[in-house]
Design a protein around this motif. Structure first.
Motif, PDB file in Angstrom:
ATOM      1  N   ASN A  69       0.831  -1.220   0.000  1.00 52.24           N
ATOM      2  CA  ASN A  69       0.000   0.000   0.000  1.00 52.24           C
ATOM      3  C   ASN A  69       0.858   1.260   0.000  1.00 52.24           C
ATOM      4  O   ASN A  69       0.536   2.246  -0.686  1.00 52.24           O
ATOM      5  CB  ASN A  69      -0.936   0.008   1.207  1.00 52.24           C
ATOM      6  CG  ASN A  69      -2.017  -1.040   1.085  1.00 52.24           C
ATOM      7  OD1 ASN A  69      -2.378  -1.451  -0.010  1.00 52.24           O
ATOM      8  ND2 ASN A  69      -2.512  -1.502   2.211  1.00 52.24           N
ATOM      9  N   LYS A  72       2.258   1.727  -3.485  1.00 50.72           N
ATOM     10  CA  LYS A  72       1.228   2.189  -4.417  1.00 50.72           C
ATOM     11  C   LYS A  72       0.962   3.677  -4.242  1.00 50.72           C
ATOM     12  O   LYS A  72       0.715   4.389  -5.221  1.00 50.72           O
ATOM     13  CB  LYS A  72      -0.061   1.398  -4.223  1.00 50.72           C
ATOM     14  CG  LYS A  72      -0.022   0.026  -4.838  1.00 50.72           C
ATOM     15  CD  LYS A  72      -1.364  -0.647  -4.681  1.00 50.72           C
ATOM     16  CE  LYS A  72      -1.366  -1.981  -5.396  1.00 50.72           C
ATOM     17  NZ  LYS A  72      -2.665  -2.657  -5.268  1.00 50.72           N
ATOM     18  N   ARG A  73       1.004   4.153  -3.008  1.00 49.99           N
ATOM     19  CA  ARG A  73       0.792   5.584  -2.758  1.00 49.99           C
ATOM     20  C   ARG A  73       1.927   6.423  -3.335  1.00 49.99           C
ATOM     21  O   ARG A  73       1.722   7.556  -3.769  1.00 49.99           O
ATOM     22  CB  ARG A  73       0.679   5.852  -1.252  1.00 49.99           C
ATOM     23  CG  ARG A  73      -0.666   5.545  -0.657  1.00 49.99           C
ATOM     24  CD  ARG A  73      -0.794   6.113   0.739  1.00 49.99           C
ATOM     25  NE  ARG A  73       0.320   5.811   1.611  1.00 49.99           N
ATOM     26  CZ  ARG A  73       0.402   4.764   2.429  1.00 49.99           C
ATOM     27  NH1 ARG A  73      -0.585   3.893   2.473  1.00 49.99           N
ATOM     28  NH2 ARG A  73       1.460   4.576   3.202  1.00 49.99           N
ATOM     29  N   GLY A  76       3.901   4.283  -9.243  1.00 45.61           N
ATOM     30  CA  GLY A  76       4.067   2.976  -9.868  1.00 45.61           C
ATOM     31  C   GLY A  76       5.502   2.582 -10.153  1.00 45.61           C
ATOM     32  O   GLY A  76       5.747   1.709 -10.974  1.00 45.61           O
ATOM     33  N   ARG A  79       7.006  -1.526  -9.354  1.00 38.93           N
ATOM     34  CA  ARG A  79       6.144  -2.591  -9.882  1.00 38.93           C
ATOM     35  C   ARG A  79       6.694  -3.985  -9.580  1.00 38.93           C
ATOM     36  O   ARG A  79       5.936  -4.871  -9.168  1.00 38.93           O
ATOM     37  CB  ARG A  79       5.990  -2.399 -11.397  1.00 38.93           C
ATOM     38  CG  ARG A  79       4.927  -3.234 -11.988  1.00 38.93           C
ATOM     39  CD  ARG A  79       3.566  -2.705 -11.580  1.00 38.93           C
ATOM     40  NE  ARG A  79       2.735  -3.847 -11.248  1.00 38.93           N
ATOM     41  CZ  ARG A  79       1.726  -3.819 -10.416  1.00 38.93           C
ATOM     42  NH1 ARG A  79       1.399  -2.715  -9.801  1.00 38.93           N
ATOM     43  NH2 ARG A  79       1.014  -4.878 -10.186  1.00 38.93           N
ATOM     44  N   ILE A  82       6.271  -4.777  -5.910  1.00 41.03           N
ATOM     45  CA  ILE A  82       4.864  -5.010  -5.588  1.00 41.03           C
ATOM     46  C   ILE A  82       4.450  -6.407  -6.007  1.00 41.03           C
ATOM     47  O   ILE A  82       3.780  -7.122  -5.252  1.00 41.03           O
ATOM     48  CB  ILE A  82       3.979  -3.929  -6.251  1.00 41.03           C
ATOM     49  CG1 ILE A  82       4.213  -2.580  -5.577  1.00 41.03           C
ATOM     50  CG2 ILE A  82       2.507  -4.310  -6.186  1.00 41.03           C
ATOM     51  CD1 ILE A  82       3.526  -1.413  -6.272  1.00 41.03           C
TER      52      ILE A  82
END
Length: 110
Positions: A69, A72-73, A76, A79, A82
């Protein structure tokens, strides 16, 4: 019907403790008849090992989720990280599910 202690954990799980007394059905020295009865219940303030493992994996999963999270904030640009964290979350979910299933099997076996 030999008598044993029972250790009851804070999570509600239990395990057999030390042997305490022979029954009149067992005549061999040092042997038990195989039927276990509770002599006394000893409360234990901590959780069982299985619940400790579940809690540890759940904390690790929550940390991975928080990390995703946060990334993501920030945008991007992370990637690959993530995606790797999502793979880790999936594997932790499977391990947590397996541990919970094992705990349920133990509770139903009684």
């Amino acid at each position: 019907m030999c008598f044993f202690d029972q250790h009851r954990f804070a999570c509600g799980d239990w395990k057999w403790g030390h042997f305490r007394q022979h029954c009149n059905r067992e005549y061999r020295t040092g042997e038990t008849c195989g039927m276990k009865l509770i002599m006394q219940t000893v409360p234990v303030s901590q959780k069982c090992k299985l619940c400790d493992k579940i809690d540890t994996k759940q904390r690790r999963r929550n940390a991975e989720e928080d990390r995703v999270n946060r990334w993501k904030r920030e945008g991007g640009k992370f990637r690959a990280s993530i995606d790797r964290s999502y793979d880790m979350i999936r594997s932790l979910d499977k391990e947590i599910y397996d541990l919970r299933s094992e705990r349920m099997r133990k509770l139903q076996a009684v």
